[in-house]
Design a protein around this motif. Structure first.
Motif, mmCIF file in Angstrom:
data_model
loop_
_atom_site.group_PDB
_atom_site.id
_atom_site.type_symbol
_atom_site.label_atom_id
_atom_site.label_comp_id
_atom_site.label_asym_id
_atom_site.label_seq_id
_atom_site.Cartn_x
_atom_site.Cartn_y
_atom_site.Cartn_z
ATOM 1 N N TYR A 13 5.034 -14.177 5.543
ATOM 2 C CA TYR A 13 6.465 -14.268 5.290
ATOM 3 C C TYR A 13 7.219 -13.184 6.059
ATOM 4 N N LEU A 14 6.753 -11.964 5.947
ATOM 5 C CA LEU A 14 7.424 -10.846 6.611
ATOM 6 C C LEU A 14 7.383 -10.969 8.134
ATOM 7 N N GLU A 15 6.362 -11.624 8.651
ATOM 8 C CA GLU A 15 6.242 -11.825 10.093
ATOM 9 C C GLU A 15 6.917 -13.112 10.564
ATOM 10 N N GLY A 16 7.524 -13.859 9.641
ATOM 11 C CA GLY A 16 8.198 -15.106 9.998
ATOM 12 C C GLY A 16 7.248 -16.209 10.397
ATOM 13 N N GLU A 41 9.523 -5.808 -1.802
ATOM 14 C CA GLU A 41 10.261 -4.625 -1.370
ATOM 15 C C GLU A 41 9.305 -3.467 -1.074
ATOM 16 N N GLN A 42 8.267 -3.303 -1.880
ATOM 17 C CA GLN A 42 7.278 -2.246 -1.633
ATOM 18 C C GLN A 42 6.558 -2.485 -0.312
ATOM 19 N N MET A 43 6.245 -3.731 -0.016
ATOM 20 C CA MET A 43 5.589 -4.048 1.252
ATOM 21 C C MET A 43 6.519 -3.730 2.428
ATOM 22 N N ARG A 44 7.787 -4.061 2.289
ATOM 23 C CA ARG A 44 8.750 -3.737 3.350
ATOM 24 C C ARG A 44 8.843 -2.221 3.554
ATOM 25 N N MET A 45 8.890 -1.479 2.463
ATOM 26 C CA MET A 45 8.972 -0.023 2.555
ATOM 27 C C MET A 45 7.714 0.546 3.203
ATOM 28 N N THR A 46 6.555 0.005 2.853
ATOM 29 C CA THR A 46 5.293 0.459 3.422
ATOM 30 C C THR A 46 5.272 0.222 4.932
ATOM 31 N N GLY A 51 5.271 2.340 10.131
ATOM 32 C CA GLY A 51 5.764 2.163 11.484
ATOM 33 C C GLY A 51 6.255 3.454 12.111
ATOM 34 N N ARG A 52 6.475 4.463 11.296
ATOM 35 C CA ARG A 52 6.949 5.757 11.791
ATOM 36 C C ARG A 52 5.808 6.716 12.116
ATOM 37 N N ILE A 53 4.611 6.387 11.732
ATOM 38 C CA ILE A 53 3.479 7.275 11.980
ATOM 39 C C ILE A 53 3.028 7.117 13.428
#
Length: 78
Positions: A13-16, A41-46, A51-53
């Motif tokens: 879903y998140l990857e479309g 929402e937790q998955m999006r936050m994760t 993605g910042r690491i």
């Protein structure tokens, strides 16, 4: 859609990557299930956080552990 089905489809879903019918079912479930909405929402936050690491910030041991874990997970999904 059950909560278990949603958990199994959340990455797609998140990857479309879901088809139209599954996307509708997914979004209908989210609209009525606060627990799955929170999980999404937790998955999006994760994903945002990870993605910042920077790759260089990981120790060789951590990188190897993650590659092994996700390699096994990816193989199971095939």
């Amino acid at each position: 859609m059950t909560c278990q089905e949603l958990v199994e489809l959340v990455t797609d879903y998140l990857e479309g990557m879901l088809g139209d019918a599954d996307t509708v079912r997914f979004e209908e479930h989210i609209a009525h299930c606060q627990f799955c909405a929170r999980y999404l929402e937790q998955m999006r936050m994760t994903i945002t956080t990870i993605g910042r690491i920077e790759v260089d910030a990981l120790s060789p041991e951590a990188r190897a552990t993650l590659l092994a874990a996700f390699g096994d997970w990816h193989a199971e999904r095939r």
